[in-house]
Design an enzyme around this catalytic site. Structure first.
Site, PDB file in Angstrom:
ATOM      1  N   HIS A  99      -2.414  -1.832  -5.516  1.00 26.49           N
ATOM      2  CA  HIS A  99      -2.027  -3.225  -5.742  1.00 26.49           C
ATOM      3  C   HIS A  99      -3.292  -4.035  -5.941  1.00 26.49           C
ATOM      4  O   HIS A  99      -4.409  -3.530  -5.762  1.00 26.49           O
ATOM      5  CB  HIS A  99      -1.227  -3.785  -4.558  1.00 26.49           C
ATOM      6  N   ARG A 107      -1.141   6.374   5.809  1.00 29.36           N
ATOM      7  CA  ARG A 107      -0.200   6.341   4.692  1.00 29.36           C
ATOM      8  C   ARG A 107      -0.883   6.637   3.351  1.00 29.36           C
ATOM      9  O   ARG A 107      -0.269   7.200   2.449  1.00 29.36           O
ATOM     10  CB  ARG A 107       0.531   4.995   4.634  1.00 29.36           C
ATOM     11  N   THR A 114       0.795  -1.227   0.000  1.00 28.85           N
ATOM     12  CA  THR A 114       0.000   0.000   0.000  1.00 28.85           C
ATOM     13  C   THR A 114       0.832   1.284   0.000  1.00 28.85           C
ATOM     14  O   THR A 114       0.621   2.168  -0.833  1.00 28.85           O
ATOM     15  CB  THR A 114      -0.947   0.005   1.212  1.00 28.85           C
TER      16      THR A 114
END
Length: 555
Positions: free
Chosen positions: A361, A174, A90
């Site tokens: 992803h 994030r 990620t």
């Protein structure tokens, strides 16, 4: 006669000068030159965490006309977009999309990594000098300081002398911080309070609009009625049965069948909110609140809104990609997307906003699912391997705990211990690889320093090189057999490998100056940022290695 000739020459000269003067003083518009750089009012980047490319088409017949179908039928589709590094995680995905670069250069080498020279463990957005804003927990001790490169959002701010506004929204820290780069502002969810928070890197207090949004207590409202399928469960024919052994089970439940009591699950463990489609709903609600609060797209300069939907990743990890839960997540996401597009049309105006959708992803099929369908598969136990390697190396070198970590499909060694004992590091890596190669689940184990000489297919070799950061990545890279992945749980799934199920991702551009169409040539995640830079007439991010997708940018 001479006088006549001189008069004619003088007349022609004056006429030429006058004509030239008129050409010089002609307005730019009259001369066919734009008086201002043409840009959209707003750019919106949407990253769906763990979205496999095939989800566009697997559920296509069930989508409405205003969400995914609006993109697929009216946008430009890049059907063969791939991640060009490993591991496919990620933090790296979000960083690579917005920097146009790879871990070797932008420095985000995983969600977590070991600093190779100090041995310190590092979380991708960890900042011990930052303070939480909006919570008393440590969830806000974050910043983009570990990101070594600029992002396309930074470059837009630089190009407009910081007049452009960049706002980033996600549940995961994030997934918000890294797209926003070094110069934007970012907000993410604090599980402890159910509120969106930020860091002292960005501000000393929450803006009033964020506090107002938090006061609505949307998490509690969204979990109150539990989670049942949006449509009759019998219509979910693209998925496995509702209750199978390879799916996770919420707290207090002995099966994985619908309906899910989210209120009880949330009371038992706050992170269970993320294991539902409503994490996506609240993310779009927060994005719309930012759109309104900052009047994004209506400030006389191009603004940038980054949105990341984190819940599809949580649900995928928990239930697997063939679950009814995942199908329901995407059917609901389709409706949330339609509502969001309608808001953009209303607030910014149709054709005034430029949009792209991609993913950080994909995901593998659950091991249990593969086994049920006779597909070779397995779980890789890194902790057991780490213990075995340390025993193996200690027997030869008489030094304990030489391997400090196996993560990101890489082996990290205790460099201080090796240096003190003056161990030949090249020889030790060769000896380590001898054991790794004997493991039936490992296809390749390679010393990255010797990568050029390794008998590995070129495409995989390139992904290893791109994903290797000399200060943050382990010295030996491991490539597993197809359909094998790290055994962090016996149910659900994960990602991280080079294989197409993890690295073939969606990419569609839509809106301002984008003509409908598609390409099936291979492009990469790192091509998104330079394509946006070309369309916006701004500089590429400073570590960008991607190429402009000319089919999109040259319209």
């Amino acid at each position: 006669m001479k006088k006549v000739l001189l008069s004619c020459v003088f007349l022609v000269s004056c006429t030429s000068v006058l004509f030239a003067q008129k050409a010089v003083t002609k307005s730019p518009a009259a001369a066919g030159v734009q008086s201002e750089v043409s840009r959209p009012k707003l750019v919106v980047g949407l990253v769906i965490d763990q979205m496999r490319w095939d989800y566009f088409y697997r559920y296509y017949s069930r989508y409405g006309s205003g969400g995914f179908k609006r993109l697929l039928n009216g946008g430009f589709k890049c059907e063969n977009t791939f991640i060009n590094y490993i591991p496919s995680y990620t933090a790296i995905g979000h960083s690579s999309i917005y920097t146009g670069s790879v871990p070797a250069l932008h420095g985000i080498a995983g969600n977590n990594w070991i600093e190779q020279y100090s041995g310190a463990k590092m979380y991708c957005t960890q900042d011990d000098n930052a303070n939480s804003i909006g919570t008393t927990s440590d969830a806000g001790k974050m910043s983009p300081k570990n990101l070594l490169a600029t992002t396309i959002t930074d470059e837009l701010r630089l190009a407009t002398n910081f007049k452009s506004k960049t706002v980033s929204i996600a549940l995961k820290d994030r997934s918000s911080i890294l797209p926003g780069g070094h110069t934007g502002e970012a907000y993410w969810l604090d599980d402890k309070t159910g509120n969106f928070i930020t860091s002292s890197y960005y501000a000393q207090k929450l803006p009033e609009w964020v506090e107002k949004f938090n006061s609505q207590k949307r998490v509690e409202a969204l979990v109150a009625n539990g989670w049942n399928t949006l449509y009759d469960i019998k219509t979910y024919t693209q998925s496995s049965a509702d209750d199978v052994a390879w799916e996770g089970r919420l707290a207090g439940k002995d099966n994985s069948a619908f309906p899910h009591d989210l209120k009880a699950a949330y009371a038992a463990k706050k992170t269970n909110f993320r294991n539902s489609p409503f994490g996506t709903t609240i993310t779009f609600e927060m994005a719309e609140a930012a759109l309104k609060a900052y009047n994004l797209g209506n400030n006389g300069v191009t603004d940038f809104l980054t949105v990341s939907c984190s819940s599809p990743d949580n649900v995928g990890h928990f239930y697997g990609p063939n679950s009814i839960e995942i199908e329901d997540v995407y059917l609901r996401l389709d409706k949330d997307l339609e509502a969001f597009f309608n808001s953009l049309d209303a607030k910014v105006g149709k054709n005034n906003w430029l949009f792209f959708i991609s993913a950080d992803h994909g995901a593998a099929h659950a091991v249990g699912f593969n086994e049920a369908h006779n597909i070779p598969t397995g779980l890789w136990n890194t902790k057991a391997l780490e213990k075995e390697l340390n025993t193996y190396l200690e027997a030869k070198y008489k030094l304990p705990e030489l391997v400090t970590d196996i993560d990101n499909f890489q082996v990290t060694f205790n460099m201080n211990r090796l240096d003190s004992a003056q161990v030949d590091f090249t020889e030790l890596k060769k000896y380590t690889i001898q054991l790794l190669k004997r493991k039936p689940e490992i296809t390749f184990a390679v010393d990255v320093d010797q990568l050029g000489n390794a008998p590995i297919p070129g495409e995989i070799k390139e992904k290893i090189a791109n994903g290797y950061n000399i200060k943050r990545s382990g010295s030996i890279n491991i490539v597993l057999n197809p359909a094998w992945f790290e055994a962090y749980a016996s149910t659900g799934t994960t990602h991280g490998t080079w294989n197409p199920y993890d690295t073939h991702i969606p990419l569609v551009f839509y809106g301002w100056n984008v003509k409908p169409g598609k390409t099936t040539r291979q492009v990469h995640m790192t091509d998104i940022a330079p394509t946006l830079a070309a369309m916006l007439h701004i500089q590429m991010p400073n570590a960008c290695i991607g190429k402009v997708i000319t089919e999109v940018a040259d319209k």
